[in-house]
Every structure is written in C-alpha cells, then in structure tokens.
Design a protein around this motif. Structure first.
Motif, PDB file in Angstrom:
ATOM      1  N   SER A 299       0.828  -1.193   0.000  1.00  0.00           N
ATOM      2  CA  SER A 299       0.000   0.000   0.000  1.00  0.00           C
ATOM      3  C   SER A 299       0.872   1.256   0.000  1.00  0.00           C
ATOM      4  O   SER A 299       1.905   1.307   0.650  1.00  0.00           O
ATOM      5  CB  SER A 299      -0.898   0.013   1.237  1.00  0.00           C
ATOM      6  N   HIS A 300       0.429   2.247  -0.744  1.00  0.00           N
ATOM      7  CA  HIS A 300       1.088   3.553  -0.755  1.00  0.00           C
ATOM      8  C   HIS A 300       0.172   4.615  -0.161  1.00  0.00           C
ATOM      9  O   HIS A 300       0.430   5.804  -0.277  1.00  0.00           O
ATOM     10  CB  HIS A 300       1.494   3.937  -2.182  1.00  0.00           C
ATOM     11  N   ALA A 301      -0.901   4.156   0.491  1.00  0.00           N
ATOM     12  CA  ALA A 301      -1.891   5.069   1.056  1.00  0.00           C
ATOM     13  C   ALA A 301      -1.344   5.773   2.288  1.00  0.00           C
ATOM     14  O   ALA A 301      -0.651   5.179   3.111  1.00  0.00           O
ATOM     15  CB  ALA A 301      -3.160   4.303   1.424  1.00  0.00           C
ATOM     16  N   ILE A 302      -1.661   7.045   2.382  1.00  0.00           N
ATOM     17  CA  ILE A 302      -1.361   7.816   3.586  1.00  0.00           C
ATOM     18  C   ILE A 302      -2.682   7.938   4.330  1.00  0.00           C
ATOM     19  O   ILE A 302      -3.531   8.743   3.976  1.00  0.00           O
ATOM     20  CB  ILE A 302      -0.756   9.185   3.239  1.00  0.00           C
ATOM     21  N   ASP A 303      -2.841   7.062   5.339  1.00  0.00           N
ATOM     22  CA  ASP A 303      -4.114   7.002   6.044  1.00  0.00           C
ATOM     23  C   ASP A 303      -3.935   7.374   7.511  1.00  0.00           C
ATOM     24  O   ASP A 303      -2.841   7.686   7.971  1.00  0.00           O
ATOM     25  CB  ASP A 303      -4.753   5.624   5.881  1.00  0.00           C
ATOM     26  N   VAL A 304      -5.032   7.342   8.254  1.00  0.00           N
ATOM     27  CA  VAL A 304      -5.018   7.751   9.659  1.00  0.00           C
ATOM     28  C   VAL A 304      -4.070   6.889  10.497  1.00  0.00           C
ATOM     29  O   VAL A 304      -3.286   7.430  11.285  1.00  0.00           O
ATOM     30  CB  VAL A 304      -6.455   7.767  10.242  1.00  0.00           C
ATOM     31  N   PRO A 305      -4.084   5.557  10.372  1.00  0.00           N
ATOM     32  CA  PRO A 305      -3.141   4.772  11.180  1.00  0.00           C
ATOM     33  C   PRO A 305      -1.676   5.110  10.876  1.00  0.00           C
ATOM     34  O   PRO A 305      -0.856   5.173  11.795  1.00  0.00           O
ATOM     35  CB  PRO A 305      -3.460   3.321  10.810  1.00  0.00           C
ATOM     36  N   LEU A 306      -1.345   5.358   9.628  1.00  0.00           N
ATOM     37  CA  LEU A 306       0.030   5.708   9.275  1.00  0.00           C
ATOM     38  C   LEU A 306       0.429   7.043   9.893  1.00  0.00           C
ATOM     39  O   LEU A 306       1.484   7.166  10.522  1.00  0.00           O
ATOM     40  CB  LEU A 306       0.206   5.769   7.752  1.00  0.00           C
ATOM     41  N   VAL A 307      -0.414   8.050   9.747  1.00  0.00           N
ATOM     42  CA  VAL A 307      -0.110   9.376  10.278  1.00  0.00           C
ATOM     43  C   VAL A 307      -0.072   9.344  11.811  1.00  0.00           C
ATOM     44  O   VAL A 307       0.839   9.909  12.432  1.00  0.00           O
ATOM     45  CB  VAL A 307      -1.127  10.426   9.761  1.00  0.00           C
ATOM     46  N   THR A 308      -1.014   8.644  12.422  1.00  0.00           N
ATOM     47  CA  THR A 308      -1.032   8.529  13.884  1.00  0.00           C
ATOM     48  C   THR A 308       0.232   7.834  14.383  1.00  0.00           C
ATOM     49  O   THR A 308       0.859   8.289  15.351  1.00  0.00           O
ATOM     50  CB  THR A 308      -2.288   7.768  14.355  1.00  0.00           C
ATOM     51  N   GLY A 309       0.604   6.742  13.733  1.00  0.00           N
ATOM     52  CA  GLY A 309       1.822   6.030  14.115  1.00  0.00           C
ATOM     53  C   GLY A 309       3.058   6.886  13.954  1.00  0.00           C
ATOM     54  O   GLY A 309       3.951   6.896  14.813  1.00  0.00           O
ATOM     55  N   ALA A 310       3.127   7.636  12.860  1.00  0.00           N
ATOM     56  CA  ALA A 310       4.276   8.518  12.635  1.00  0.00           C
ATOM     57  C   ALA A 310       4.347   9.609  13.697  1.00  0.00           C
ATOM     58  O   ALA A 310       5.431   9.935  14.200  1.00  0.00           O
ATOM     59  CB  ALA A 310       4.191   9.134  11.240  1.00  0.00           C
ATOM     60  N   LEU A 311       3.194  10.162  14.061  1.00  0.00           N
ATOM     61  CA  LEU A 311       3.159  11.193  15.108  1.00  0.00           C
ATOM     62  C   LEU A 311       3.592  10.626  16.455  1.00  0.00           C
ATOM     63  O   LEU A 311       4.391  11.239  17.175  1.00  0.00           O
ATOM     64  CB  LEU A 311       1.767  11.803  15.220  1.00  0.00           C
ATOM     65  N   LEU A 312       3.089   9.451  16.805  1.00  0.00           N
ATOM     66  CA  LEU A 312       3.478   8.830  18.069  1.00  0.00           C
ATOM     67  C   LEU A 312       4.970   8.499  18.082  1.00  0.00           C
ATOM     68  O   LEU A 312       5.649   8.692  19.090  1.00  0.00           O
ATOM     69  CB  LEU A 312       2.653   7.566  18.318  1.00  0.00           C
ATOM     70  N   PHE A 313       5.482   7.997  16.960  1.00  0.00           N
ATOM     71  CA  PHE A 313       6.911   7.702  16.858  1.00  0.00           C
ATOM     72  C   PHE A 313       7.725   8.974  17.067  1.00  0.00           C
ATOM     73  O   PHE A 313       8.675   8.997  17.848  1.00  0.00           O
ATOM     74  CB  PHE A 313       7.224   7.096  15.486  1.00  0.00           C
ATOM     75  N   GLY A 314       7.346  10.047  16.394  1.00  0.00           N
ATOM     76  CA  GLY A 314       8.079  11.305  16.496  1.00  0.00           C
ATOM     77  C   GLY A 314       8.031  11.903  17.887  1.00  0.00           C
ATOM     78  O   GLY A 314       9.045  12.369  18.404  1.00  0.00           O
ATOM     79  N   VAL A 315       6.866  11.858  18.515  1.00  0.00           N
ATOM     80  CA  VAL A 315       6.747  12.390  19.871  1.00  0.00           C
ATOM     81  C   VAL A 315       7.581  11.553  20.837  1.00  0.00           C
ATOM     82  O   VAL A 315       8.325  12.085  21.670  1.00  0.00           O
ATOM     83  CB  VAL A 315       5.261  12.453  20.307  1.00  0.00           C
ATOM     84  N   GLY A 316       7.488  10.245  20.718  1.00  0.00           N
ATOM     85  CA  GLY A 316       8.290   9.372  21.577  1.00  0.00           C
ATOM     86  C   GLY A 316       9.777   9.583  21.381  1.00  0.00           C
ATOM     87  O   GLY A 316      10.556   9.633  22.345  1.00  0.00           O
ATOM     88  N   TRP A 317      10.198   9.738  20.132  1.00  0.00           N
ATOM     89  CA  TRP A 317      11.611   9.966  19.821  1.00  0.00           C
ATOM     90  C   TRP A 317      12.065  11.303  20.406  1.00  0.00           C
ATOM     91  O   TRP A 317      13.139  11.406  20.982  1.00  0.00           O
ATOM     92  CB  TRP A 317      11.795   9.939  18.301  1.00  0.00           C
ATOM     93  N   GLY A 318      11.230  12.308  20.264  1.00  0.00           N
ATOM     94  CA  GLY A 318      11.573  13.627  20.781  1.00  0.00           C
ATOM     95  C   GLY A 318      11.590  13.692  22.299  1.00  0.00           C
ATOM     96  O   GLY A 318      12.377  14.431  22.883  1.00  0.00           O
ATOM     97  N   LEU A 319      10.740  12.923  22.956  1.00  0.00           N
ATOM     98  CA  LEU A 319      10.713  12.931  24.422  1.00  0.00           C
ATOM     99  C   LEU A 319      11.831  12.078  25.022  1.00  0.00           C
ATOM    100  O   LEU A 319      12.449  12.465  26.009  1.00  0.00           O
ATOM    101  CB  LEU A 319       9.363  12.413  24.931  1.00  0.00           C
ATOM    102  N   ALA A 320      12.081  10.915  24.422  1.00  0.00           N
ATOM    103  CA  ALA A 320      13.032   9.970  25.010  1.00  0.00           C
ATOM    104  C   ALA A 320      14.423  10.053  24.394  1.00  0.00           C
ATOM    105  O   ALA A 320      15.403   9.685  25.033  1.00  0.00           O
ATOM    106  CB  ALA A 320      12.495   8.543  24.863  1.00  0.00           C
ATOM    107  N   GLY A 321      14.507  10.491  23.136  1.00  0.00           N
ATOM    108  CA  GLY A 321      15.801  10.507  22.459  1.00  0.00           C
ATOM    109  C   GLY A 321      16.192   9.151  21.908  1.00  0.00           C
ATOM    110  O   GLY A 321      17.317   8.949  21.462  1.00  0.00           O
TER     111      GLY A 321
END
Length: 140
Positions: free
Chosen positions: A78-100
C-alpha cells in the motif's frame, strides 16, 4: 543458517554504526532536536549517510531478480497515507523527541545495559503487544 548469519552480521554492522556515531546516546539525539538551544548537528550527518546509501543502492538492488537470501523482496503493498500511518508517525516522532531513542539505538543501548534504553525497550514491547491486541479487534 546462512540467513541467520547474514541477519546477525547486518545487525552487528548496524549496531556498530549506531555506537560509532553515538546515536545510542539520547542526549545527542535530543540536542539535534533542540534547534533553539544546544543544537548538535551530528544526527544530520547520520541521516545524510542513510539517505545517500539508499539513493545509491535501492534501485540497483531492486533490479535484481530477487534477494540473495530470500525468496522475494518484501515491499509495502500500500502507498496510502491514512489515519493509522499518520497517527503512528506522530506517536513515533513524539516518543523519539521525548526519550531521544528510536527502536534501533534503544536495542543497542539495552544490549549494552543502559538503564534508560532497557526501560524504553520494555515500553516499546508493551506498545507493540497493545497495538497487536487492538489491531486484532478492528475489522479489516
């Protein structure tokens, strides 16, 4: 057995690269994200190296009839940009930014016995199990 050895060598090379570049140190990652404070550009060089390697090697590798140690290439269907993909990317980024930490450096750090990495990996495993449990409940 050859696939296991190749995976072990690839993982060791990846881990050595992370350790050599000090990307297993969350303070360096957090300093890269701190653009208004104590900014450290080292992560940009690691990212540039990864992107350059991908740009150079990705297409020639995919022109091969198949991988050396597997039956076929495993690429996303799939090449779709859907809600689960965007939500997962946001959670990954927030976690990475908080924890390093992101998964690769956290695993290297945990293997080295770094307490914050061990905690991160435990939380990562718990999150993976939670995601698996909730994904089974959702209709396809």
């Amino acid at each position: 057995m050859t696939r296991w050895i190749a995976a072990l060598l690839a993982g060791a090379l990846f881990g050595a690269g992370l350790a050599l570049s000090r990307m297993t140190d969350p303070d360096i990652v957090l300093a890269f994200l701190d653009i208004t404070g104590d900014f450290d550009p080292r992560l940009a060089f690691v990212l540039f190296g990864a992107v350059a390697t991908t740009l150079i090697a990705f297409r020639p590798v995919l022109r091969r009839p198949g991988p050396l140690l597997a039956e076929r290439f495993q690429l996303p269907l799939s090449h779709a940009i859907d809600v689960p993909l965007v939500t997962g990317a946001l959670l990954f980024g927030v976690g990475w930014g908080l924890a390093g930490y992101c998964p690769g450096p956290a695993l290297v750090g945990a293997a080295a016995g770094v307490d914050t990495a061990v905690i991160f990996v435990a939380a990562m495993i718990a999150g993976s199990l939670l995601q698996g449990a909730t994904a089974r409940r959702r209709p396809a």
